[in-house]
Design a protein around this motif. Sequence first.
Motif, PDB file in Angstrom:
ATOM      1  N   ASP A 140     -15.609  24.187 -93.563  1.00  0.00           N
ATOM      2  CA  ASP A 140     -16.852  23.629 -92.814  1.00  0.00           C
ATOM      3  C   ASP A 140     -17.338  24.679 -91.922  1.00  0.00           C
ATOM      4  OD1 ASP A 140     -16.551  21.388 -94.069  1.00  0.00           O
ATOM      5  OD2 ASP A 140     -15.694  20.269 -92.519  1.00  0.00           O
ATOM      6  N   GLU A 185     -11.332  22.695 -92.360  1.00  0.00           N
ATOM      7  CA  GLU A 185     -12.011  22.779 -91.363  1.00  0.00           C
ATOM      8  C   GLU A 185     -12.565  24.222 -91.192  1.00  0.00           C
ATOM      9  OE1 GLU A 185      -9.118  21.791 -88.179  1.00  0.00           O
ATOM     10  OE2 GLU A 185     -11.055  21.307 -86.817  1.00  0.00           O
ATOM     11  N   ARG A 226      -9.558  26.662 -82.673  1.00  0.00           N
ATOM     12  CA  ARG A 226     -10.391  25.931 -83.518  1.00  0.00           C
ATOM     13  C   ARG A 226     -11.299  25.377 -82.693  1.00  0.00           C
ATOM     14  NH1 ARG A 226      -5.747  24.271 -87.965  1.00  0.00           N
ATOM     15  NH2 ARG A 226      -4.449  26.084 -87.690  1.00  0.00           N
ATOM     16  N   ASP A 227     -10.997  24.675 -81.625  1.00  0.00           N
ATOM     17  CA  ASP A 227     -12.106  23.959 -80.692  1.00  0.00           C
ATOM     18  C   ASP A 227     -13.344  25.208 -80.562  1.00  0.00           C
ATOM     19  OD1 ASP A 227     -12.092  21.245 -80.220  1.00  0.00           O
ATOM     20  OD2 ASP A 227      -9.960  21.768 -79.272  1.00  0.00           O
ATOM     21  N   LEU A 262      -8.543  21.130 -76.279  1.00  0.00           N
ATOM     22  CA  LEU A 262      -9.596  21.570 -75.298  1.00  0.00           C
ATOM     23  C   LEU A 262     -10.715  21.002 -75.039  1.00  0.00           C
ATOM     24  CD1 LEU A 262      -9.105  24.552 -74.320  1.00  0.00           C
ATOM     25  CD2 LEU A 262     -10.723  25.300 -75.861  1.00  0.00           C
ATOM     26  N   SER A 263     -10.936  20.735 -73.769  1.00  0.00           N
ATOM     27  CA  SER A 263     -12.208  19.974 -73.226  1.00  0.00           C
ATOM     28  C   SER A 263     -13.492  20.624 -73.910  1.00  0.00           C
ATOM     29  CB  SER A 263     -12.272  19.959 -71.783  1.00  0.00           C
ATOM     30  OG  SER A 263     -12.803  21.227 -71.160  1.00  0.00           O
ATOM     31  N   ARG A 264     -14.367  19.847 -73.942  1.00  0.00           N
ATOM     32  CA  ARG A 264     -15.886  20.570 -74.472  1.00  0.00           C
ATOM     33  C   ARG A 264     -16.152  21.643 -73.186  1.00  0.00           C
ATOM     34  NH1 ARG A 264     -18.803  17.164 -78.132  1.00  0.00           N
ATOM     35  NH2 ARG A 264     -20.609  18.218 -77.827  1.00  0.00           N
ATOM     36  N   CYS A 280     -16.977  25.054 -81.339  1.00  0.00           N
ATOM     37  CA  CYS A 280     -18.219  25.267 -80.418  1.00  0.00           C
ATOM     38  C   CYS A 280     -18.989  26.310 -80.619  1.00  0.00           C
ATOM     39  CB  CYS A 280     -17.323  25.107 -78.957  1.00  0.00           C
ATOM     40  SG  CYS A 280     -18.580  25.279 -77.712  1.00  0.00           S
ATOM     41  N   ALA A 316     -14.280  24.664 -73.900  1.00  0.00           N
ATOM     42  CA  ALA A 316     -14.430  25.245 -75.277  1.00  0.00           C
ATOM     43  C   ALA A 316     -15.788  26.026 -75.287  1.00  0.00           C
ATOM     44  CB  ALA A 316     -14.588  24.023 -76.332  1.00  0.00           C
ATOM     45  N   GLN A 327     -21.899  25.719 -82.542  1.00  0.00           N
ATOM     46  CA  GLN A 327     -22.956  25.024 -81.883  1.00  0.00           C
ATOM     47  C   GLN A 327     -23.881  26.182 -81.265  1.00  0.00           C
ATOM     48  OE1 GLN A 327     -21.682  21.712 -79.357  1.00  0.00           O
ATOM     49  NE2 GLN A 327     -21.618  20.255 -81.350  1.00  0.00           N
TER      50      GLN A 327
END
Lengths: 128, 484
Positions: free
Chosen positions: B107, B104, B62-63, B29-31, B67, B34, B70
């Motif tokens: 994390d 992951e 998962r992306d 997936l692109s940022r 994200c 996401a 964030q």
Amino acid sequence: MQRFVSGGAGNLGAAEGETIRQLQLAAELEAFYLQLFLPLVRRATWRHGLSKEDARDVVQDAFLLAVVKLKVGGNAPVWLARVVDQLSMNFRRKGARRARLEARWLNPASASEPSETDLDPESWRHSE
Amino acid sequence: MITEQEHEIVPRVRNWLEATSGEEIPTGLSRREARQRARRFLNCIFADHVNSESIGIDGDARDVLWCLVQELESEPTGHRTFEACDHAYQFASAISWGSDYFQEQADILHSIAQIGWRSAAGGIQYVITSRASIWEHGDAQRCHDPCAASSRLAAQIERLQGEDPLSAEAIRDICATLVNLPNARPLQAESLSASLYSVLTDGRQVGHLDDRDFLAGVASFLGGVARRCGGRWDSAEVWYEQAASAFRRTLEPEYLQRIEVERLALQYVRYENRSVIRKARGLIREITIPREKTKARFLLGSAQVGAGHFNEARSTLETVVNESSSTPVLRTAALIKLGAAISGLGLDAEAEVVFVEAARLTSGLEYPLLIGNLAGDMGEHLSRLGRLEEAAALYRTAWAAYRDAGMTSFTAYLAVLLAELLIHLGRNSEAEAELVGALGLMEQCHLDREGIAAVSFLREAIAKRRTDARAVRAVRDQLRKGFR
């Protein structure tokens, strides 16, 4: 799995054994993509703030290093993750340095006078 | 010429690089995408419209979860963010992640826990301090009445069955008592930690954010320690791994250091002295928890004694004694091993002074492991001086201490040491009586093929009343090296 099947896969009559081998390789590459490549790309992207494209390059560089440096008995996931972390940090550091230099040289209005170091081509080589 | 072999993963990496050379490999997936999905997901979380069926966990998801971390990070600290993190944590924790080569999921959960606790009343420091109190409590309180503690804990865990949600504070209190038990009563600790773990993982809500994982990690860790102390070494590693999986998902993955030190302790009781010496040095450099660093140093010193490196052992253990003034159990254990190191150097009078000091401290602690270790090491010291009768009496004390605590492997080992000594004293029938009592225990010790053969040979020798030092020594050696 389609992602990694090459053109010869359709030629079943001519070389069935070869086709099976290719399909096995494609399955292996698909597994590698999902288990190793993508998680490391996500790590470089989200933990280190790289673009997906830069993350891909960093991960491929990490794989190149693994071929040379990863020895038996090593903990592969930990090793790969650490290398990706290190390469990502280096990448960002270089990017930040490049951005500073570009701001100084391409946008003189916002930049201060170049220092002696900026004018020394040797220092450019070290910075890259 | 010896060349280093490449890692087994390298051929796969080479295949990958050949296949992808010059190719544009898709990166998921692109940022931007996401971020849009993570924002939508966060709005659902704020609106409390999230359940574990909301998304499937493919690569894109998962992306989105990365994200989401964030996005949560960019929220202002406060109760709303705490609640959002709590929901996000429970959601991401319930996902079955499948193959997770790089941990992951752990994390992501660790990051959410960090952001969430930052927004809680008291902040991260409060959480860290209250969790750390589990271990401090263990040191300060010592273990004056392990039997009473054991039955009290059983009742407390039983009471948890009727509660929903479960209070993290109440379970932390249970853990603070349970932490004393593995060394004192390994069998009870094993069963209690298993019960506690099962309560913690039966699906009920436990506190907030990573409370469940943290407490399940503690219960598993103590279960592993109990199995190590009780001689059930195979299953100890299973519980360590369970603890590691839980701690990785928490605010403080530093707790993994405790597991590494515990694994070192397991190697030490298995007489893998060389390996302990090799690993301990690296571990001591890496560890950041002071008490765990001291424990690792203690294991290094003990392994140095076991390997006959008495000068190095003395220096290592003197450091441990100086570092452990606030942890009486560890300090006493270090003094016992220091006595053994000094005895190994032939400084008998000095060794006895140290042993006497260790005995004084041991008498204030109801720790069968310490009593057993002290009596065993003093017995060896006196045996070396030719004071065999006194040594035999001390071995008997050590044997009884281990037996009372349910430490099967140590009990069997001490019985064999005692029998060996009795044979030297010409008291063969007494030696045989000791061995007859210990044969059952030896058979419980999961010995390897050689060990089983040595025990059978000994059984036969006893039946024929022909027990000799050679047969006993063979079993002793097997017990030392043969525990699986």
